[in-house]
Design a protein around this motif. Structure first.
Motif, PDB file in Angstrom:
ATOM      1  N   THR A  94       0.823  -1.207   0.000  1.00 48.78           N
ATOM      2  CA  THR A  94       0.000   0.000   0.000  1.00 48.78           C
ATOM      3  C   THR A  94       0.861   1.263   0.000  1.00 48.78           C
ATOM      4  OG1 THR A  94      -0.164  -0.053   2.407  1.00 48.78           O
ATOM      5  CG2 THR A  94      -1.939  -1.131   1.148  1.00 48.78           C
ATOM      6  N   THR A  95       2.141   1.128   0.256  1.00 42.30           N
ATOM      7  CA  THR A  95       3.061   2.273   0.265  1.00 42.30           C
ATOM      8  C   THR A  95       3.610   2.588  -1.125  1.00 42.30           C
ATOM      9  OG1 THR A  95       4.847   0.742   0.806  1.00 42.30           O
ATOM     10  CG2 THR A  95       3.781   1.892   2.648  1.00 42.30           C
TER      11      THR A  95
ATOM     12  N   ASP B  27       3.513   3.484  -5.292  1.00 47.61           N
ATOM     13  CA  ASP B  27       2.735   4.293  -6.237  1.00 47.61           C
ATOM     14  C   ASP B  27       1.712   3.457  -6.994  1.00 47.61           C
ATOM     15  OD1 ASP B  27       4.203   6.508  -5.494  1.00 47.61           O
ATOM     16  OD2 ASP B  27       5.465   6.508  -7.292  1.00 47.61           O
TER      17      ASP B  27
ATOM     18  N   TRP C 294      -0.107   1.022  -6.063  1.00 45.56           N
ATOM     19  CA  TRP C 294      -1.333   0.826  -5.284  1.00 45.56           C
ATOM     20  C   TRP C 294      -2.199   2.088  -5.315  1.00 45.56           C
ATOM     21  CZ3 TRP C 294      -4.282  -2.906  -4.003  1.00 45.56           C
ATOM     22  CH2 TRP C 294      -5.298  -2.715  -3.063  1.00 45.56           C
ATOM     23  N   GLU C 295      -1.567   3.232  -5.128  1.00 50.20           N
ATOM     24  CA  GLU C 295      -2.302   4.489  -5.171  1.00 50.20           C
ATOM     25  C   GLU C 295      -2.936   4.679  -6.550  1.00 50.20           C
ATOM     26  OE1 GLU C 295      -3.288   8.483  -5.980  1.00 50.20           O
ATOM     27  OE2 GLU C 295      -1.443   7.649  -6.797  1.00 50.20           O
ATOM     28  N   GLU C 296      -2.203   4.336  -7.601  1.00 52.48           N
ATOM     29  CA  GLU C 296      -2.729   4.458  -8.956  1.00 52.48           C
ATOM     30  C   GLU C 296      -3.913   3.518  -9.178  1.00 52.48           C
ATOM     31  OE1 GLU C 296       0.828   3.795 -11.243  1.00 52.48           O
ATOM     32  OE2 GLU C 296       1.731   5.635 -10.436  1.00 52.48           O
TER      33      GLU C 296
ATOM     34  N   THR D  95      -5.967   2.434  -6.949  1.00 56.01           N
ATOM     35  CA  THR D  95      -7.139   2.910  -6.205  1.00 56.01           C
ATOM     36  C   THR D  95      -7.837   4.038  -6.954  1.00 56.01           C
ATOM     37  OG1 THR D  95      -5.909   4.490  -4.840  1.00 56.01           O
ATOM     38  CG2 THR D  95      -6.180   2.246  -3.961  1.00 56.01           C
ATOM     39  N   ARG D  96      -7.119   4.751  -7.801  1.00 56.03           N
ATOM     40  CA  ARG D  96      -7.700   5.840  -8.599  1.00 56.03           C
ATOM     41  C   ARG D  96      -8.279   5.338  -9.911  1.00 56.03           C
ATOM     42  NH1 ARG D  96      -3.373  10.360  -8.995  1.00 56.03           N
ATOM     43  NH2 ARG D  96      -5.034  11.352 -10.197  1.00 56.03           N
TER      44      ARG D  96
ATOM     45  N   THR E  61       0.926  -3.398   5.387  1.00 57.68           N
ATOM     46  CA  THR E  61       1.209  -2.715   4.124  1.00 57.68           C
ATOM     47  C   THR E  61       1.196  -3.671   2.937  1.00 57.68           C
ATOM     48  OG1 THR E  61       3.614  -2.896   4.367  1.00 57.68           O
ATOM     49  CG2 THR E  61       2.573  -0.908   5.245  1.00 57.68           C
TER      50      THR E  61
END
Length: 140
Positions: free
Chosen positions: A52-53, A55, A57-59, A61-62, A116
């Protein structure tokens, strides 16, 4: 949607027969590609592991849509499209395998239950095996 068992095994074989394969995400029209190397089957679905730390994962989620590709010398290459199922339902054995795999790459986590670490499934899969002359769909 579950993948056809033989198609699922074919995709897994392509992804695990090479040292790394590549997963692409796209956020705000900008593609991002990075190497991945862990894939497993659980509950009739293909699963990948990340943190989850990161990039990626963040991408995801978007924008859950992704594409992955692997070239297996002598066999052609795989193209896999899908949507990331973000609900982590990894069973203990897959969680252990993913943790050990990432640790083997030099990443450090507090064991297989490190919060994480996260696993995402391949939903709405489409796959093709390609060579220079033809594209052959894989039944998923």
């Amino acid at each position: 949607m579950s993948m056809d068992k033989s198609g699922l095994e074919t995709v897994l074989t392509y992804l695990t027969s090479v040292p790394a394969w590549y997963l692409a995400t796209s956020v705000d029209g900008q593609p991002h590609v990075r190497p991945f190397s862990f894939a497993a089957i659980q509950d009739g679905r293909l699963w990948f592991c990340t943190a989850t730390t990161k990039d990626v994962w963040e991408e995801l989620t978007r924008n859950q849509r992704f594409e992955a590709t692997a070239w297996w010398p002598g066999h052609g290459w795989l193209i896999l499209r899908g949507r990331a199922g973000l609900e982590d339902r990894a069973n203990p054995s897959m969680r252990e395998a993913g943790w050990r795999h990432l640790e083997g790459l030099g990443e450090r986590y507090d064991g297989p239950d490190d919060p994480t670490l996260t696993f995402f499934s391949v939903e709405e899969p489409q796959a093709w095996i390609c060579n220079h002359d033809e594209w052959q769909p894989v039944e998923l």
